[in-house]
Scaffold this motif. Structure first.
Motif, PDB file in Angstrom:
ATOM      1  N   VAL A 450      10.614  11.133  -4.270  1.00 32.40           N
ATOM      2  CA  VAL A 450      10.351  11.171  -2.830  1.00 32.40           C
ATOM      3  C   VAL A 450       8.857  11.201  -2.571  1.00 32.40           C
ATOM      4  O   VAL A 450       8.336  10.470  -1.709  1.00 32.40           O
ATOM      5  CB  VAL A 450      11.042  12.402  -2.194  1.00 32.40           C
ATOM      6  CG1 VAL A 450      10.581  12.584  -0.748  1.00 32.40           C
ATOM      7  CG2 VAL A 450      12.559  12.248  -2.261  1.00 32.40           C
ATOM      8  N   GLU A 451       8.130  12.020  -3.336  1.00 32.90           N
ATOM      9  CA  GLU A 451       6.676  12.120  -3.173  1.00 32.90           C
ATOM     10  C   GLU A 451       6.001  10.786  -3.467  1.00 32.90           C
ATOM     11  O   GLU A 451       5.013  10.419  -2.816  1.00 32.90           O
ATOM     12  CB  GLU A 451       6.125  13.209  -4.085  1.00 32.90           C
ATOM     13  CG  GLU A 451       6.516  14.618  -3.655  1.00 32.90           C
ATOM     14  CD  GLU A 451       6.082  15.674  -4.650  1.00 32.90           C
ATOM     15  OE1 GLU A 451       5.823  16.815  -4.228  1.00 32.90           O
ATOM     16  OE2 GLU A 451       6.009  15.352  -5.867  1.00 32.90           O
ATOM     17  N   LYS A 452       6.550  10.050  -4.451  1.00 34.23           N
ATOM     18  CA  LYS A 452       5.984   8.749  -4.774  1.00 34.23           C
ATOM     19  C   LYS A 452       6.153   7.777  -3.613  1.00 34.23           C
ATOM     20  O   LYS A 452       5.246   6.992  -3.309  1.00 34.23           O
ATOM     21  CB  LYS A 452       6.649   8.202  -6.037  1.00 34.23           C
ATOM     22  CG  LYS A 452       6.029   6.909  -6.535  1.00 34.23           C
ATOM     23  CD  LYS A 452       6.679   6.476  -7.852  1.00 34.23           C
ATOM     24  CE  LYS A 452       6.053   5.184  -8.363  1.00 34.23           C
ATOM     25  NZ  LYS A 452       6.684   4.747  -9.643  1.00 34.23           N
ATOM     26  N   GLU A 453       7.315   7.834  -2.946  1.00 41.19           N
ATOM     27  CA  GLU A 453       7.548   6.945  -1.799  1.00 41.19           C
ATOM     28  C   GLU A 453       6.683   7.348  -0.603  1.00 41.19           C
ATOM     29  O   GLU A 453       6.337   6.506   0.233  1.00 41.19           O
ATOM     30  CB  GLU A 453       9.026   6.954  -1.426  1.00 41.19           C
ATOM     31  CG  GLU A 453       9.907   6.242  -2.445  1.00 41.19           C
ATOM     32  CD  GLU A 453      11.283   5.910  -1.882  1.00 41.19           C
ATOM     33  OE1 GLU A 453      11.374   5.717  -0.649  1.00 41.19           O
ATOM     34  OE2 GLU A 453      12.248   5.845  -2.673  1.00 41.19           O
ATOM     35  N   LEU A 454       6.361   8.622  -0.530  1.00 42.27           N
ATOM     36  CA  LEU A 454       5.477   9.060   0.561  1.00 42.27           C
ATOM     37  C   LEU A 454       4.087   8.447   0.442  1.00 42.27           C
ATOM     38  O   LEU A 454       3.398   8.229   1.432  1.00 42.27           O
ATOM     39  CB  LEU A 454       5.362  10.593   0.562  1.00 42.27           C
ATOM     40  CG  LEU A 454       6.559  11.373   1.115  1.00 42.27           C
ATOM     41  CD1 LEU A 454       6.357  12.867   0.883  1.00 42.27           C
ATOM     42  CD2 LEU A 454       6.732  11.097   2.606  1.00 42.27           C
ATOM     43  N   GLY A 455       3.692   8.173  -0.804  1.00 43.06           N
ATOM     44  CA  GLY A 455       2.378   7.571  -1.019  1.00 43.06           C
ATOM     45  C   GLY A 455       1.265   8.494  -0.562  1.00 43.06           C
ATOM     46  O   GLY A 455       1.149   9.649  -1.009  1.00 43.06           O
ATOM     47  N   GLN A 456       0.450   8.032   0.362  1.00 43.05           N
ATOM     48  CA  GLN A 456      -0.671   8.815   0.870  1.00 43.05           C
ATOM     49  C   GLN A 456      -0.242   9.822   1.937  1.00 43.05           C
ATOM     50  O   GLN A 456      -1.038  10.658   2.367  1.00 43.05           O
ATOM     51  CB  GLN A 456      -1.742   7.876   1.448  1.00 43.05           C
ATOM     52  CG  GLN A 456      -2.332   6.892   0.436  1.00 43.05           C
ATOM     53  CD  GLN A 456      -3.023   7.621  -0.717  1.00 43.05           C
ATOM     54  OE1 GLN A 456      -3.726   8.606  -0.493  1.00 43.05           O
ATOM     55  NE2 GLN A 456      -2.818   7.123  -1.937  1.00 43.05           N
ATOM     56  N   HIS A 457       0.991   9.745   2.381  1.00 42.41           N
ATOM     57  CA  HIS A 457       1.463  10.638   3.438  1.00 42.41           C
ATOM     58  C   HIS A 457       1.909  11.977   2.861  1.00 42.41           C
ATOM     59  O   HIS A 457       2.194  12.109   1.666  1.00 42.41           O
ATOM     60  CB  HIS A 457       2.622   9.997   4.217  1.00 42.41           C
ATOM     61  CG  HIS A 457       2.230   8.740   4.942  1.00 42.41           C
ATOM     62  ND1 HIS A 457       1.444   8.732   6.073  1.00 42.41           N
ATOM     63  CD2 HIS A 457       2.528   7.420   4.683  1.00 42.41           C
ATOM     64  CE1 HIS A 457       1.260   7.485   6.483  1.00 42.41           C
ATOM     65  NE2 HIS A 457       1.912   6.675   5.642  1.00 42.41           N
ATOM     66  N   GLN A 458       2.018  12.980   3.751  1.00 40.08           N
ATOM     67  CA  GLN A 458       2.557  14.284   3.406  1.00 40.08           C
ATOM     68  C   GLN A 458       3.910  14.449   4.105  1.00 40.08           C
ATOM     69  O   GLN A 458       4.255  13.706   5.022  1.00 40.08           O
ATOM     70  CB  GLN A 458       1.603  15.399   3.861  1.00 40.08           C
ATOM     71  CG  GLN A 458       0.208  15.295   3.274  1.00 40.08           C
ATOM     72  CD  GLN A 458       0.196  15.483   1.759  1.00 40.08           C
ATOM     73  OE1 GLN A 458       0.955  16.288   1.229  1.00 40.08           O
ATOM     74  NE2 GLN A 458      -0.642  14.713   1.077  1.00 40.08           N
ATOM     75  N   PHE A 459       4.706  15.434   3.676  1.00 38.12           N
ATOM     76  CA  PHE A 459       6.004  15.665   4.287  1.00 38.12           C
ATOM     77  C   PHE A 459       5.881  15.890   5.794  1.00 38.12           C
ATOM     78  O   PHE A 459       6.708  15.404   6.572  1.00 38.12           O
ATOM     79  CB  PHE A 459       6.698  16.880   3.633  1.00 38.12           C
ATOM     80  CG  PHE A 459       7.358  16.562   2.323  1.00 38.12           C
ATOM     81  CD1 PHE A 459       8.589  15.943   2.296  1.00 38.12           C
ATOM     82  CD2 PHE A 459       6.753  16.885   1.112  1.00 38.12           C
ATOM     83  CE1 PHE A 459       9.218  15.645   1.089  1.00 38.12           C
ATOM     84  CE2 PHE A 459       7.363  16.593  -0.090  1.00 38.12           C
ATOM     85  CZ  PHE A 459       8.595  15.967  -0.113  1.00 38.12           C
ATOM     86  N   HIS A 460       4.833  16.609   6.182  1.00 35.25           N
ATOM     87  CA  HIS A 460       4.713  16.928   7.611  1.00 35.25           C
ATOM     88  C   HIS A 460       4.319  15.713   8.458  1.00 35.25           C
ATOM     89  O   HIS A 460       4.307  15.769   9.688  1.00 35.25           O
ATOM     90  CB  HIS A 460       3.714  18.067   7.827  1.00 35.25           C
ATOM     91  CG  HIS A 460       2.323  17.775   7.304  1.00 35.25           C
ATOM     92  ND1 HIS A 460       1.458  16.915   7.930  1.00 35.25           N
ATOM     93  CD2 HIS A 460       1.692  18.257   6.205  1.00 35.25           C
ATOM     94  CE1 HIS A 460       0.326  16.859   7.228  1.00 35.25           C
ATOM     95  NE2 HIS A 460       0.434  17.675   6.193  1.00 35.25           N
ATOM     96  N   ASP A 461       3.978  14.582   7.798  1.00 34.56           N
ATOM     97  CA  ASP A 461       3.646  13.365   8.547  1.00 34.56           C
ATOM     98  C   ASP A 461       4.901  12.649   9.047  1.00 34.56           C
ATOM     99  O   ASP A 461       4.818  11.766   9.905  1.00 34.56           O
ATOM    100  CB  ASP A 461       2.840  12.397   7.668  1.00 34.56           C
ATOM    101  CG  ASP A 461       1.472  12.964   7.299  1.00 34.56           C
ATOM    102  OD1 ASP A 461       0.940  13.771   8.084  1.00 34.56           O
ATOM    103  OD2 ASP A 461       0.952  12.614   6.223  1.00 34.56           O
ATOM    104  N   LEU A 462       6.063  12.995   8.505  1.00 36.32           N
ATOM    105  CA  LEU A 462       7.313  12.332   8.864  1.00 36.32           C
ATOM    106  C   LEU A 462       8.181  13.268   9.696  1.00 36.32           C
ATOM    107  O   LEU A 462       8.051  14.498   9.635  1.00 36.32           O
ATOM    108  CB  LEU A 462       8.094  11.916   7.618  1.00 36.32           C
ATOM    109  CG  LEU A 462       7.665  10.604   6.912  1.00 36.32           C
ATOM    110  CD1 LEU A 462       6.285  10.781   6.263  1.00 36.32           C
ATOM    111  CD2 LEU A 462       8.698  10.215   5.853  1.00 36.32           C
ATOM    112  N   SER A 463       9.082  12.654  10.440  1.00 37.44           N
ATOM    113  CA  SER A 463      10.034  13.453  11.212  1.00 37.44           C
ATOM    114  C   SER A 463      11.081  14.019  10.257  1.00 37.44           C
ATOM    115  O   SER A 463      11.247  13.535   9.134  1.00 37.44           O
ATOM    116  CB  SER A 463      10.714  12.600  12.274  1.00 37.44           C
ATOM    117  OG  SER A 463      11.547  11.627  11.646  1.00 37.44           O
ATOM    118  N   LYS A 464      11.817  15.028  10.727  1.00 36.90           N
ATOM    119  CA  LYS A 464      12.860  15.620   9.905  1.00 36.90           C
ATOM    120  C   LYS A 464      13.911  14.585   9.536  1.00 36.90           C
ATOM    121  O   LYS A 464      14.457  14.595   8.430  1.00 36.90           O
ATOM    122  CB  LYS A 464      13.510  16.783  10.647  1.00 36.90           C
ATOM    123  CG  LYS A 464      12.596  18.006  10.782  1.00 36.90           C
ATOM    124  CD  LYS A 464      13.329  19.148  11.478  1.00 36.90           C
ATOM    125  CE  LYS A 464      12.416  20.370  11.588  1.00 36.90           C
ATOM    126  NZ  LYS A 464      13.095  21.504  12.263  1.00 36.90           N
TER     127      LYS A 464
END
Length: 477
Positions: A450-464
């Motif tokens: 999941v972290e790899k798919e987030l790339g440069q983003h953090q969890f808090h950058d996406l909606s729930k």
């Protein structure tokens, strides 16, 4: 009638080095037997004297193992002496140096009712020391190439390997030494030490068995390994390193450690060993097992520094326990099945020192174990007593407990659920700790995907909703 075998040594050199007493004995004896006629003195006497003898040279071709040859020689000598009353048996060098046949004669002499008398003879060791210019008082290990085990050798001593008969044996010696010494370590090949044909050649270890004039008079000399911290694979070097780390001028961190301060590291290193096993990574496993050994060595060195125990006590206690608990290996007990082994183990433990009647059957289970591992050991110990932990269907028991917990939210019920799950896992030959650890690894792997798919983003950058979708899309298959 008294039977007598006189054993004489032919020495290491030519006729000029032979004592007058041995010379007369060779000439005067009526029944002379030679282990081998391939010796300078015999060759000279054949040319100058009317020497008659029986040699065992031909026997070497009749057997596949040297021990069989030596047994044959001893048997023949005992048979012949009972026919003639007294005979003389001549061997190269000194009778008590590297002569297995002489040892067999001595071991069996009382049973055979034969008196075995040993007469002198110069061994090849004296001329060998002179040729190599070494003093054995500095430490000498003298070993037969036929009984060669490099693991037992102190490489800080002078090492002489005798009876390197041919290139095949030289190759065996070389390969064994290469497990411990550098491939280019200089060794010496000595042939016919002490006589006019003496030859000494210095070669790198990896060339020990190359085309050379190797025969039954050849020995190999390995000089002492002088590097103080060399031979990193040996236990002696490891012990020296640990002592230096803990000694004056050593590492401040290592010197500051106590049994108590090292506790978390032992636990941590144990789990890392388990991780390496799960990864099936041998290189990683070697490293982590080394870290476990480091903990054992540090605790042992602390014990030695405090004057209570040393690594020798640790090893001695372990060795005694292993021998004591395996009478079917080191004693006369016999086993047919694993159940037999378990029964023997139980009987031996019951008799071990320190075990008192009336002790709890849980006495020897480590109270410091993590709860899951402790539960496994508790269950095993109870079952050994013939007690059935769950009388009936364990799945029905689990279902009832789940219902109770759902209704009560009682923490004790949760513990009962976990305890029952451990029992169920064991009935299916699964270790609950390893099963949970496998799930932990799969869970961690899923998080990393999941972290790899987030790339440069953090969890808090996406909606729930986005995070949940990403999570569901990365389920372990």
């Amino acid at each position: 009638m008294e039977y007598k075998i006189v054993v004489i040594g032919l020495g290491a050199g030519d006729l000029d080095q032979l004592t007058m007493g041995i010379y007369r004995k060779l000439k005067q004896t009526d029944h002379l037997y030679l282990r081998t006629s391939d010796h300078p003195i015999i060759q000279e006497l054949e040319q100058t004297e009317n020497l008659t003898y029986t040699t065992f040279d031909h026997v070497y071709e009749s057997y596949g193992q040297f021990e069989e040859v030596y047994d044959h020689i001893a048997d023949t000598l005992f048979e012949q002496v009972k026919l003639v009353g007294e005979l003389t048996y001549a061997v190269p060098g000194h009778p008590m140096v590297a002569e297995r046949t002489v040892q067999l004669l001595l071991e069996r002499s009382q049973k055979e009712k034969v008196n075995v008398e040993i007469l002198g003879g110069q061994s090849f060791l004296d001329p060998l020391f002179s040729a190599l210019k070494i003093d054995p008082i500095e430490g000498l290990t003298f070993i037969n190439a036929m009984d060669f085990n490099a693991e037992d050798l102190p490489f800080n001593h002078h090492l002489v390997i005798c009876q390197v008969y041919d290139q095949f044996i030289a190759s065996e010696v070389k390969l064994a030494l290469l497990d411990h010494l550098p491939h280019d370590y200089e060794v010496m090949v000595i042939t016919s030490a002490g006589n006019k044909d003496e030859k000494i050649v210095s070669v790198p270890l990896h060339e020990l068995d190359h085309d050379r004039d190797i025969n039954n008079l050849t020995s190999v000399y390995v000089p002492p390994f002088k590097e103080k911290l060399g031979l990193y694979h040996t236990f002696a070097t490891l012990r020296r390193i640990i002592r230096q780390l803990r000694g004056p001028g050593g590492c401040p961190w290592d010197r500051a450690q106590t049994h108590e301060s090292l506790r978390p590291y032992l636990v941590e290193e144990t789990y890392e060993v388990l991780e390496a096993i799960d990864e099936e990574d041998d290189h990683h496993l070697v490293e982590e097992l080394g870290d476990i050994l480091l903990q054992v060595m540090l605790h042992s060195q602390i014990g030695e520094d405090d004057g209570y125990f040393s690594i020798d006590d640790v090893i001695r206690t372990l060795s005694e326990k292993l021998v004591r608990r395996h009478p079917h290996v080191f004693g006369e007990k016999e086993v047919q099945t694993l159940e037999d082994v378990g029964e023997i183990w139980k009987q031996v433990k019951e008799k071990e020192p320190g075990r008192q009647s009336g002790e709890s059957i849980l006495q020897n289970i480590n109270a410091a174990l993590p709860p899951m591992l402790k539960a496994v050991d508790y269950q095993k110990q109870i079952e050994k007593q013939g007690i059935k932990l769950i009388d009936g269907d364990p799945w029905k028991k689990l279902s009832d407990l789940l219902d109770d917990y759902a209704a009560s939210k009682d923490e004790k019920r949760l513990g009962d659920i976990l305890f029952t799950l451990i029992y169920i896992a064991r009935t299916y030959k699964h270790h609950p700790y390893l099963s949970l650890e496998k799930t932990n690894r799969e869970f961690a792997s899923r998080v990393r995907r999941v972290e790899k798919e987030l790339g440069q983003h953090q969890f808090h950058d996406l909606s729930k909703e986005q995070i949940q979708t990403l999570w569901e899309n990365n389920q372990t298959k």
